[in-house]
Design an enzyme around this catalytic site. Structure first.
Site, PDB file in Angstrom:
ATOM      1  N   VAL C  77       0.861  -1.177   0.000  1.00  0.00           N
ATOM      2  CA  VAL C  77       0.000   0.000   0.000  1.00  0.00           C
ATOM      3  C   VAL C  77       0.901   1.232   0.000  1.00  0.00           C
ATOM      4  O   VAL C  77       1.781   1.362   0.854  1.00  0.00           O
ATOM      5  CB  VAL C  77      -0.889   0.006   1.262  1.00  0.00           C
ATOM      6  CG1 VAL C  77      -1.761   1.242   1.308  1.00  0.00           C
ATOM      7  CG2 VAL C  77      -1.726  -1.260   1.327  1.00  0.00           C
ATOM      8  N   CYS C  78       0.708   2.126  -0.953  1.00  0.00           N
ATOM      9  CA  CYS C  78       1.559   3.316  -1.051  1.00  0.00           C
ATOM     10  C   CYS C  78       1.394   4.207   0.174  1.00  0.00           C
ATOM     11  O   CYS C  78       0.275   4.618   0.515  1.00  0.00           O
ATOM     12  CB  CYS C  78       1.209   4.115  -2.291  1.00  0.00           C
ATOM     13  SG  CYS C  78       2.007   5.733  -2.299  1.00  0.00           S
ATOM     14  N   ILE C  79       2.500   4.533   0.797  1.00  0.00           N
ATOM     15  CA  ILE C  79       2.414   5.296   2.054  1.00  0.00           C
ATOM     16  C   ILE C  79       1.901   6.716   1.841  1.00  0.00           C
ATOM     17  O   ILE C  79       1.080   7.209   2.620  1.00  0.00           O
ATOM     18  CB  ILE C  79       3.765   5.301   2.816  1.00  0.00           C
ATOM     19  CG1 ILE C  79       3.579   5.929   4.201  1.00  0.00           C
ATOM     20  CG2 ILE C  79       4.853   6.027   2.050  1.00  0.00           C
ATOM     21  CD1 ILE C  79       4.686   5.607   5.172  1.00  0.00           C
ATOM     22  N   ALA C  82      -1.721   6.525   1.234  1.00  0.00           N
ATOM     23  CA  ALA C  82      -2.386   6.005   2.431  1.00  0.00           C
ATOM     24  C   ALA C  82      -2.505   7.071   3.519  1.00  0.00           C
ATOM     25  O   ALA C  82      -3.535   7.196   4.167  1.00  0.00           O
ATOM     26  CB  ALA C  82      -1.627   4.790   2.962  1.00  0.00           C
TER      27      ALA C  82
END
Lengths: 100, 133, 130
Positions: C77-79, C82
């Site tokens: 999940v792309c930080i 996110a």
């Protein structure tokens, strides 16, 4: 290089298919999926554009056409694939270009 | 060996977040020393227009970031001529993006290349990876 | 072949996550390797463990968690995406001083470099989005 193009938008609401057809090279394949499958409906401008796109192959994701109740209304000559066929198309081409 | 990465931009800024988050990928991706190009077609060309002012909409104006791309060695920016013309725009309506060529005594060069649909088709054909936004 | 998948839209709102899941399942069944699945834009919302879809509907997050377990998938999940949207794991919640975390089992949060690396390392990057 060979490219698998994916188009997931209805041609009636988006220019994704036009963009794709304008930039697809000979020898490439266009896979219609999700709302993109409506483009293959017989009697539409998009189906005509598909029929006239020389040198480009077309395929449609069958489960998406079935889900939308248009499987019996597809223009002639478009190859119908399932998700297995989608995976095979990816493997057969050098890259995948999603027209979002 | 470096791969040819193409960032394909088809959406206008602000209305949706895709343009901004695409730019974030480009900036991070620049550190990977791949052969990077950006293409702007369809409403994507609106990302590069001059004179964007977001004061009235409460959003950050990220258009100045495009002019920093040259510093990240991102200097192949292709704008499709047909997309510009369809929108009543010319190259003069877009930001003047430049980069400095280390091999030619840091000569300043244009980053944006106006290309026809046919030329862009050839450029896309040549890519290894297409990231779509 | 070695594949990576990028998912750009959230669950239920758009078919992208469903299409990506069906594609991933088919690819794995055919013996292909999935190097990474990268969740970007609203796609990060696929990773929340707090969603409660109706009983008679599919649970998209659970589907990914199960597929991850079965095939040891790398679900990233792309930080940056996110953080904007309120998706966080335990470490990130601590770092940001938040009172809860919501990442489902089998997902991990990491940087955008993971997407570029997926493009470099994979034979094909297949993107699902809007």
């Amino acid at each position: 290089m060979t490219t698998l193009h994916t188009v997931n938008k209805s041609p009636f609401s988006s220019s994704a298919l036009d963009n794709c057809l304008g930039l697809a090279k000979n020898g490439s394949t266009v896979l219609l999926l999700e709302d993109g499958v409506y483009a293959a409906t017989a009697g539409t401008k998009s189906a005509e554009a598909i029929a006239n796109a020389d040198g480009v192959s077309f395929a449609i994701l069958g489960p998406d056409a079935q889900a939308r109740g248009i499987e019996g209304k597809l223009a002639d000559g478009i190859k119908v694939v399932d998700y297995d066929g989608f995976v095979d198309l990816v493997a057969e081409h050098d890259k995948v270009h999603a027209w979002l | 060996m470096a791969k040819k990465f193409m960032y394909m931009n088809t959406k206008a800024p602000y209305g949706t977040i895709y343009a901004l988050e695409s730019l974030e990928v480009v900036l991070i991706g620049a550190a990977f020393e791949q052969d990077v190009s950006l293409a702007f077609i369809d409403d994507g060309v609106y990302q590069l227009t001059k004179g964007q002012n977001t004061d009235g909409i409460g959003m950050k104006n990220f258009s100045p970031t495009y002019s920093a791309l040259g510093d990240y060695d991102v200097n192949k920016i292709y704008v499709e001529k047909e997309s510009l013309e369809e929108r009543g725009l010319t190259l003069d309506d877009l930001q003047h993006l430049t980069w400095e060529d280390e091999d030619e005594d840091w000569a300043e060069k244009d980053s944006i290349k106006l290309v026809s649909r046919a030329e862009l088709a050839d450029i896309l054909d040549d890519q290894d990876v297409v990231l779509s936004f | 072949m070695k594949l990576s998948i990028q998912i750009n839209e959230g669950p239920y709102q758009h078919q992208a996550a469903d299409s990506a899941y069906q594609f991933a399942k088919a690819a794995l069944a055919k013996g292909h390797e999935i190097f990474r699945v990268f969740f970007y834009h609203d796609g990060v919302n696929n990773a929340t463990r707090l969603a409660v879809p109706p009983q008679d509907d599919r649970n998209i997050t659970q589907q990914w968690t199960d597929l991850q377990k079965e095939h040891d998938l790398d679900l990233v999940v792309c930080i940056a995406a996110a953080q904007r949207r309120g998706l966080m794991d335990e470490d990130e919640a601590k770092r940001q001083g938040k009172d809860a975390n919501n990442i489902a089992e089998g997902f991990r949060i990491s940087g955008l470099g993971q997407l570029i690396e997926a493009g470099i390392e994979s034979d094909h990057l297949v993107t699902f989005g809007a």
